[in-house]
Structures are given as structure tokens and as C-alpha cells.
Design a protein around this motif. Structure first.
Motif, PDB file in Angstrom:
ATOM      1  N   GLY A   1       0.784  -1.228   0.000  1.00 16.90           N
ATOM      2  CA  GLY A   1       0.000   0.000   0.000  1.00 16.90           C
ATOM      3  C   GLY A   1       0.815   1.277   0.000  1.00 16.90           C
ATOM      4  N   LEU A   2       2.144   1.169   0.005  1.00 16.26           N
ATOM      5  CA  LEU A   2       3.001   2.352   0.058  1.00 16.26           C
ATOM      6  C   LEU A   2       3.155   3.007  -1.311  1.00 16.26           C
ATOM      7  N   THR A   3       3.420   4.306  -1.299  1.00 19.46           N
ATOM      8  CA  THR A   3       3.719   5.037  -2.527  1.00 19.46           C
ATOM      9  C   THR A   3       5.146   4.763  -2.978  1.00 19.46           C
ATOM     10  N   ARG A   4       6.077   4.858  -2.029  1.00 20.83           N
ATOM     11  CA  ARG A   4       7.489   4.620  -2.306  1.00 20.83           C
ATOM     12  C   ARG A   4       8.091   3.792  -1.179  1.00 20.83           C
ATOM     13  N   ARG A   5       9.199   3.134  -1.508  1.00 19.87           N
ATOM     14  CA  ARG A   5       9.870   2.275  -0.530  1.00 19.87           C
ATOM     15  C   ARG A   5      11.367   2.561  -0.581  1.00 19.87           C
ATOM     16  N   LEU A   6      11.901   3.086   0.520  1.00 20.91           N
ATOM     17  CA  LEU A   6      13.332   3.363   0.606  1.00 20.91           C
ATOM     18  C   LEU A   6      14.012   2.220   1.349  1.00 20.91           C
ATOM     19  N   ILE A   7      14.959   1.565   0.689  1.00 23.25           N
ATOM     20  CA  ILE A   7      15.693   0.451   1.283  1.00 23.25           C
ATOM     21  C   ILE A   7      17.054   0.964   1.730  1.00 23.25           C
ATOM     22  N   LEU A   8      17.248   1.094   3.039  1.00 21.52           N
ATOM     23  CA  LEU A   8      18.509   1.601   3.568  1.00 21.52           C
ATOM     24  C   LEU A   8      19.505   0.460   3.742  1.00 21.52           C
ATOM     25  N   ILE A   9      20.711   0.671   3.228  1.00 21.63           N
ATOM     26  CA  ILE A   9      21.797  -0.276   3.446  1.00 21.63           C
ATOM     27  C   ILE A   9      23.015   0.512   3.908  1.00 21.63           C
ATOM     28  N   GLN A  10      24.021  -0.219   4.386  1.00 19.11           N
ATOM     29  CA  GLN A  10      25.240   0.451   4.822  1.00 19.11           C
ATOM     30  C   GLN A  10      26.462  -0.013   4.036  1.00 19.11           C
ATOM     31  N   TYR A  11      26.596  -1.335   3.852  1.00 26.59           N
ATOM     32  CA  TYR A  11      27.794  -1.847   3.195  1.00 26.59           C
ATOM     33  C   TYR A  11      27.516  -2.708   1.964  1.00 26.59           C
ATOM     34  N   THR A  12      26.364  -3.390   1.946  1.00 29.02           N
ATOM     35  CA  THR A  12      26.071  -4.279   0.827  1.00 29.02           C
ATOM     36  C   THR A  12      24.566  -4.457   0.673  1.00 29.02           C
ATOM     37  N   ILE A  13      24.123  -4.639  -0.550  1.00 32.05           N
ATOM     38  CA  ILE A  13      22.705  -4.858  -0.822  1.00 32.05           C
ATOM     39  C   ILE A  13      22.241  -6.180  -0.221  1.00 32.05           C
ATOM     40  N   LYS A  14      23.165  -7.104  -0.048  1.00 32.47           N
ATOM     41  CA  LYS A  14      22.816  -8.421   0.485  1.00 32.47           C
ATOM     42  C   LYS A  14      22.338  -8.348   1.930  1.00 32.47           C
ATOM     43  N   GLU A  15      22.541  -7.197   2.590  1.00 33.46           N
ATOM     44  CA  GLU A  15      22.052  -7.027   3.956  1.00 33.46           C
ATOM     45  C   GLU A  15      20.544  -7.261   4.040  1.00 33.46           C
ATOM     46  N   ILE A  16      19.837  -6.883   2.992  1.00 34.18           N
ATOM     47  CA  ILE A  16      18.373  -6.937   3.031  1.00 34.18           C
ATOM     48  C   ILE A  16      17.833  -7.500   1.715  1.00 34.18           C
ATOM     49  N   LEU A  17      18.566  -8.444   1.161  1.00 36.41           N
ATOM     50  CA  LEU A  17      18.230  -8.996  -0.150  1.00 36.41           C
ATOM     51  C   LEU A  17      16.898  -9.738  -0.149  1.00 36.41           C
ATOM     52  N   ASN A  18      16.515 -10.332   0.977  1.00 33.73           N
ATOM     53  CA  ASN A  18      15.261 -11.082   1.024  1.00 33.73           C
ATOM     54  C   ASN A  18      14.059 -10.179   0.755  1.00 33.73           C
ATOM     55  N   LEU A  19      14.053  -8.998   1.354  1.00 32.07           N
ATOM     56  CA  LEU A  19      12.969  -8.055   1.105  1.00 32.07           C
ATOM     57  C   LEU A  19      12.998  -7.581  -0.343  1.00 32.07           C
ATOM     58  N   ILE A  20      14.179  -7.299  -0.856  1.00 32.22           N
ATOM     59  CA  ILE A  20      14.304  -6.831  -2.237  1.00 32.22           C
ATOM     60  C   ILE A  20      13.785  -7.879  -3.216  1.00 32.22           C
ATOM     61  N   ARG A  21      14.119  -9.148  -2.979  1.00 34.68           N
ATOM     62  CA  ARG A  21      13.633 -10.220  -3.845  1.00 34.68           C
ATOM     63  C   ARG A  21      12.106 -10.302  -3.800  1.00 34.68           C
ATOM     64  N   LEU A  22      11.543 -10.119  -2.616  1.00 34.15           N
ATOM     65  CA  LEU A  22      10.090 -10.147  -2.484  1.00 34.15           C
ATOM     66  C   LEU A  22       9.458  -9.004  -3.270  1.00 34.15           C
ATOM     67  N   LEU A  23      10.021  -7.806  -3.162  1.00 34.40           N
ATOM     68  CA  LEU A  23       9.498  -6.658  -3.898  1.00 34.40           C
ATOM     69  C   LEU A  23       9.604  -6.877  -5.401  1.00 34.40           C
ATOM     70  N   ASP A  24      10.722  -7.436  -5.843  1.00 29.35           N
ATOM     71  CA  ASP A  24      10.891  -7.743  -7.262  1.00 29.35           C
ATOM     72  C   ASP A  24       9.810  -8.708  -7.732  1.00 29.35           C
TER      73      ASP A  24
END
Length: 241
Positions: A121-144
Motif C-alpha cells: 500500500g506504500l507510494t514509495r519504498r526506501l531500502i537503507l543499506i550500509q555496506y552491501t545490498i545483500k544485507e536486506i536482499l530477502n525483502l528486495i527479492r520479495l518486492l521484485d
């Protein structure tokens, strides 16, 4: 006439035969979990919200609360060591509503129907990382998989030595290419603690305040531009302002 409710009932019957009765049960079997989660997530209705709603996602200590406070121009979100956010909390600004989300440190945390409805239901989604995208890859895969757009924000960029910043940016861009992210819109390199240090901050704020309440209508112009990456690492000019 096609009735998606009938389709959902068939899916529920199949999941019961596989002893999957809830989103929590899916995590017991990794391979089955991924397939069933994607199917159930697609069937989950979004929670409709009014206005420009922006979700701030990231693991614990990636600076979500600091990001919210800097975007709002005042300290509203609690900042601390470790996880301070236990549920989705809205913070109202003049041009957007920012949603602070709990830090998610394991894959099963995303197998929650309410959480998926919120994300959709969100308009935009900001994915914060610090060193690598793999930190939160599970959420990114779900969004994809759900076809939902998102922006990657490399926060705490000031923690990277100045002479290593350009190299680090190239590393992140290589990760994006190798992981074949489908719905990534923009990549911003910045510091929520020191917003004026990097030019990507102003670019992100402009992007977030565009008169656009549909992700697919927001055409990203910053994402893979090499000139944008190079300018992000040149903080001397902004430091003098």
C-alpha cells in the motif's frame, strides 16, 4: 467472469495439503516457503493509504530513525543503539508521511500477511543499506517478485573514507548488476546525519516530493548515471555551503 476469490480458495486448499496453514508455517521449508510466500503475497490485498506514504526499510542500525528526523527537519523518531522500532510507525510531514519499520534480521520476518499488505500500500519504498545490498536482499527479492518499485539508499556514506568512496560506489553498482534487481528505481549515496555533505540528499528529497503518488509514474533519472555516482563522492563543495 474471473473471480480471484475462487483462485485464492484453490491456493488455500493446496497449502493445507502441504501442511501450510499460515505465513509463519511457510518458513519451515525453505524451498516451499519461497514459492508459497510469493503466491500468497500476490493474493494479499494492500492496505490503502491517503497521500504520499514512504516506507523506510533496513536492518537495525542502518539509520532509519535518523533518516526520518532529517527528512522531517525535527527529532520525532527515537534514536538509539539496537532496535528501537517495534512496529510500523507513521510520521507526518507536509509533503509526505514517513513510515518507520522494525529492523528485519531474518528471512521469516517478511512472511507476515499484515506486513506484506502494508508494503503493497506504500507510494514509495526506501531500502537503507550500509555496506552491501545483500544485507536486506530477502525483502528486495520479495518486492521484485511482487512487481513493487523501491529505491536503494546507501546511508552513512560519510563512514567510508573519502578516497574509497568512488570505489565503494562502483562496488554497489556491480552488486546491482550481478543480482539483476528488477524493480530498483534509484540509488542514493548520502548521510542522514549530515544531509548537506553529499548532493544525492537534495536529489532524493526532490524525488520524494514530486507530485507523484504512483511508483510506476515516477521516472527515475538518477539511478545508474556514472556522473551521478562521481558527483556523490565529491563532498568538498557541499561542505563549504
Amino acid at each position: 467472469m474471473y473471480d480471484k476469490r475462487q483462485d485464492l480458495k484453490k491456493l488455500e486448499k493446496r497449502t493445507r495439503r502441504k501442511n501450510v496453514k499460515s505465513f509463519d508455517d511457510i518458513s519451515k521449508d525453505e524451498k516451499r516457503r519461497e514459492k508459497l510466500l510469493a503466491k500468497l503475497a500476490r493474493k494479499t490485498e494492500s492496505i490503502k493509504k491517503q497521500g504520499n506514504n514512504i516506507g523506510i526499510f533496513g536492518l537495525t542500525s542502518t539509520g532509519k530513525s535518523t533518516m526520518i528526523n532529517s527528512l522531517l527537519g525535527k527529532k520525532l523518531a527515537e534514536i538509539g543503539i539496537g532496535e528501537t522500532t517495534k512496529e510500523m510507525i507513521p510520521y507526518h510531514g507536509t509533503r509526505y508521511i514517513l513510515w518507520d519499520t522494525p529492523g528485519r534480521n531474518d528471512e521469516s520476518a517478511y512472511t507476515n500477511q499484515e506486513y506484506i499488505s502494508f508494503i503493497k500500500g506504500l507510494t514509495r519504498r526506501l531500502i537503507l543499506i550500509q555496506y552491501t545490498i545483500k544485507e536486506i536482499l530477502n525483502l528486495i527479492r520479495l518486492l521484485d517478485d511482487l512487481g513493487l518499485g523501491y529505491d536503494i539508499v546507501v546511508n552513512k556514506f560519510d563512514d567510508i573514507d573519502e578516497d574509497e568512496q568512488a570505489k565503494f560506489q562502483r562496488q554497489i553498482q556491480r552488486e546491482i548488476s550481478s543480482l539483476k534487481l528488477k524493480r530498483k528505481k534509484n540509488v542514493f549515496f548520502l548521510s542522514a546525519r549530515y544531509p548537506r555533505m553529499f548532493p544525492n540528499w537534495l536529489e532524493m528529497v526532490h524525488y520524494l516530493t514530486e507530485e507523484c503518488f504512483d511508483y510506476d509514474d515516477c521516472i527515475a533519472t538518477h539511478t545508474d548515471s556514472e556522473s551521478n555516482s562521481d558527483s556523490s563522492s565529491s563532498s568538498d563543495t557541499d561542505d563549504d555551503n
